[in-house]
Design a protein around this motif. Structure first.
Motif, PDB file in Angstrom:
ATOM      1  N   TYR A   1       0.809  -1.213   0.000  1.00 33.96           N
ATOM      2  CA  TYR A   1       0.000   0.000   0.000  1.00 33.96           C
ATOM      3  C   TYR A   1       0.845   1.268   0.000  1.00 33.96           C
ATOM      4  O   TYR A   1       0.300   2.361   0.093  1.00 33.96           O
TER       5      TYR A   1
ATOM      6  N   ARG B   1       0.067   0.745   4.567  1.00 33.89           N
ATOM      7  CA  ARG B   1      -1.369   1.053   4.581  1.00 33.89           C
ATOM      8  C   ARG B   1      -1.697   2.204   5.526  1.00 33.89           C
ATOM      9  O   ARG B   1      -1.181   2.301   6.631  1.00 33.89           O
TER      10      ARG B   1
ATOM     11  N   SER C   1       0.644   4.005   7.658  1.00 31.36           N
ATOM     12  CA  SER C   1       1.539   4.114   6.498  1.00 31.36           C
ATOM     13  C   SER C   1       2.942   3.626   6.844  1.00 31.36           C
ATOM     14  O   SER C   1       3.948   4.273   6.551  1.00 31.36           O
TER      15      SER C   1
ATOM     16  N   GLN D   1      -7.414   1.033   0.081  1.00 28.53           N
ATOM     17  CA  GLN D   1      -7.110   1.713   1.344  1.00 28.53           C
ATOM     18  C   GLN D   1      -7.739   3.100   1.408  1.00 28.53           C
ATOM     19  O   GLN D   1      -8.225   3.525   2.465  1.00 28.53           O
TER      20      GLN D   1
ATOM     21  N   TRP E   1      -4.393   4.405   7.823  1.00 29.08           N
ATOM     22  CA  TRP E   1      -5.573   4.187   8.659  1.00 29.08           C
ATOM     23  C   TRP E   1      -6.024   5.518   9.273  1.00 29.08           C
ATOM     24  O   TRP E   1      -5.227   6.431   9.452  1.00 29.08           O
TER      25      TRP E   1
ATOM     26  N   ALA F   1      -4.792  -1.782  -4.844  1.00 35.55           N
ATOM     27  CA  ALA F   1      -4.499  -1.757  -3.407  1.00 35.55           C
ATOM     28  C   ALA F   1      -4.684  -0.350  -2.831  1.00 35.55           C
ATOM     29  O   ALA F   1      -5.251  -0.181  -1.747  1.00 35.55           O
ATOM     30  N   ASN F   2      -4.233   0.640  -3.572  1.00 35.95           N
ATOM     31  CA  ASN F   2      -4.371   2.007  -3.101  1.00 35.95           C
ATOM     32  C   ASN F   2      -5.839   2.432  -3.075  1.00 35.95           C
ATOM     33  O   ASN F   2      -6.290   3.089  -2.137  1.00 35.95           O
TER      34      ASN F   2
END
Length: 592
Positions: A191, A494, A413, A210, A496, A206-207
């Protein structure tokens, strides 16, 4: 000859006059800046006027040009979040303040900053004082803030945005292809999409996954809180936005997003009634920045009266890089010095590290992380996350005793990448420039941008990036009390939200900077304490030259580019990526 001497004499006199006048102007500027600290008198039955039409930073800039109306600079100074919260808290217990009037604000900041101000307004309402909001145009950010008001008014011909969130990325691959530049990417993390604008023309799957996830989390929080404030079901609000039902001012009134459609003069009449003023008299009001300088007596918080025990708030705001930083950037040397100073100060009993950063240099992030680790060994360290504390911003946070984030903070990230441009086609095909030389070893010219990486060179760089990611996940695992395998599973670059991060163990609780201070006091067993801020802000004279050049140039560029300034900033950020391995957010999150 006589005429020649007349011209020479006139020139000398002219230069002398310019110097004298310039020196007088300089003294006037310094005097005007200094006079900004003069106490403001607040009349009885006053209204505190709040208008956020400027970017809100973590701390009020110590800038001599911040409130001077010349060269295009604003007359009013831009307050930082720290002083905004202080002023609202002060107004809560100030008998001379009868209420708050908010109008025409654009909220040019992240959502967590808006959340902090909104929570301060909710606390203000506990005093029983009123809050009235009015605007000709309600952006979604300002409406979220205004939703806590007792009354929300919209201009009868005005606009209210209520349409949902969107996030957009600017992709540069097509432009790079035309220029003959190849972005050679070495990264870890499925990500970790900061590099996507350089190598793709649209978001990866994938991006997209997220972004859909965290944007949905932020929007759910947005609707939930507006629903509570306006007593409207969250799903109903979602349907209003999704069906495009709120288009006209009458729609906003019909569906109870506002309490009335009024012109400004009607609002002023309402405020006069609320404060006991006759219609013919002016409202007693005070601007937020002036109120901060008022000498009004308020009830002192008993916890903040002792200077023997201190809680240090260390501000780490902006991109992370080596060397010195300022109010809007994190320099590893500056923050390290601040942490060393509070660590060795016996009066400082606990530390709150306020992080508002998308990350940056992995090396600089590690330097700061080390200082956080050393500080935690001798006194409690609590992290308070602002709008964003991601990648390197999360790395410098993970060593703390506890991490507190807002529900709509952007964090995580956990990943690392490096970018090395290959400009061979630009030099050879576009410019007709070629290079040749000698070297004493196979890898002596590693990093040469005039040619592509060899497979062996790419393998070496990939190994370095892998090593950096391993260090990152180990540090997070140790700091959060998790296994490295688990951190890897929620890492991979990733992103959040704070709410999501709480569920997966990346943060300990949801709250604001005041909650972090209270937590630090509890860990240090402090009943009374004084808050002190670090790093020290530069003085007026220290900032004189740089304040003028940086402030004026930035504002001129913003004025010329308008909304495209974001693209300009993104391109500047990309040039920074090409220097050292990066722990950085995938991109700047822009909610439209």
């Amino acid at each position: 000859m006589k005429q020649f001497f007349k011209f020479v004499l006139a020139t000398i006199v002219g230069i002398t006059l310019v110097f004298v006048i310039g020196f007088a102007v300089l003294l006037g500027i310094i005097a005007a800046a200094a006079s900004g600290d003069t106490a403001t008198t607040v009349d009885s039955n006053s209204v505190l006027h709040i208008k956020f039409d400027y970017p809100i930073t973590e701390r009020t800039p110590n800038n001599p040009f911040n409130n001077l109306p010349f060269l295009g600079l604003d007359k009013k100074r831009s307050l930082g979040l720290n002083d905004i919260l202080t002023s609202i808290k002060k107004a809560k217990t100030d008998d001379k303040i009868k209420g708050i009037f908010m109008d025409e604000s654009y909220m040019m900041n992240g959502q967590a900053t808006t959340e902090e101000i909104r929570n301060a307004l909710i606390d203000f309402k506990k005093s029983g004082k009123f809050i009235v909001a009015y605007s000709e145009i309600y952006t979604q950010g300002f409406y979220y803030l205004a939703s806590v008001a007792d009354k929300i008014y919209l201009n009868p011909k005005g606009i209210i945005e209520f349409k949902g969130f969107s996030s957009e990325i600017t992709f540069l691959k097509g432009a790079l292809d035309k220029l003959g530049i190849e972005a050679q990417i070495i990264k870890v993390g499925t990500y970790k999409s900061a590099v996507e604008p350089l190598v793709l023309t649209k978001m990866s799957d994938a991006n997209r996954l997220q972004v859909t996830s965290y944007l949905g989390s932020m929007y759910d929080h947005f609707l939930t809180n507006i629903g509570k404030a306006r007593n409207i079901n969250k799903d109903t609000l979602f349907n209003y936005a999704n069906s495009g039902r709120i288009q006209l001012p009458e729609d906003a009134l019909k569906y109870k997003l506002v309490d009335g459609l009024k012109y400004k003069d009607e609002i002023l009449s309402d405020l006069k009634q609320r404060t006991g003023k006759q219609e013919k008299n002016d409202i007693a009001s005070v601007e937020l920045d002036d109120y901060l300088k008022s000498s009004t007596e308020t009830t002192t918080d008993p916890k903040e009266v002792s200077s023997n025990n201190r809680i240090a708030v260390v501000y780490a705001s902006g991109e992370i890089s080596g060397g010195d930083g300022d109010d809007n950037s994190i320099g590893s040397e500056t923050i390290s010095k601040a942490l060393r100073k509070v660590r060795t100060d016996n009066k400082v009993k606990a530390v709150v590290l306020r992080v508002n950063s998308p990350g940056g240099s992995s090396l600089a992030s590690d330097v700061i992380w080390r200082e956080v680790m050393l500080t935690k060994q001798v006194k409690p360290v609590i992290v308070s996350m602002g709008d964003v504390a991601a990648s390197g911003g999360y790395y410098i946070s993970c060593a703390a005793d506890s991490i507190i984030a807002e529900p709509n903070t952007i964090t995580g990230s956990i990943g690392i990448f490096a970018v090395l441009p290959n400009m061979q086609k630009l030099f050879n095909d576009k410019l007709g420039v070629t290079f040749d030389g000698v070297k004493t070893g196979k890898f002596a010219d590693l990093g040469d941008i005039s040619r592509p990486l060899t497979p062996e060179e790419r393998a070496l760089l990939q190994n370095n990036v892998n090593h950096g990611y391993d260090d990152f996940t180990k540090a997070v695992a140790a700091g959060r009390g998790k296994t490295q395998e688990y951190i890897n599973s929620i890492g991979q670059g990733r992103v959040w939200t704070g709410s999501q991060a709480l569920k997966i163990g990346l943060v300990d609780r949801l709250g604001n900077i005041n909650d972090a201070v209270a937590s630090a006091a509890k860990k240090a067993n402090l009943k009374k304490y004084k808050l002190v801020s670090y790093p020290d802000q530069k003085s007026t004279l220290d900032r004189f030259g740089e304040g003028l050049s940086a402030e004026v140039s930035t504002r001129f560029v913003k004025a010329e580019l308008g909304e495209n300034y974001r693209v300009y900033e993104q391109i500047k950020g990309i040039t920074k990526m090409m220097r050292t391995p990066q722990m950085r957010m995938p991109y700047d999150v822009v909610i439209k």
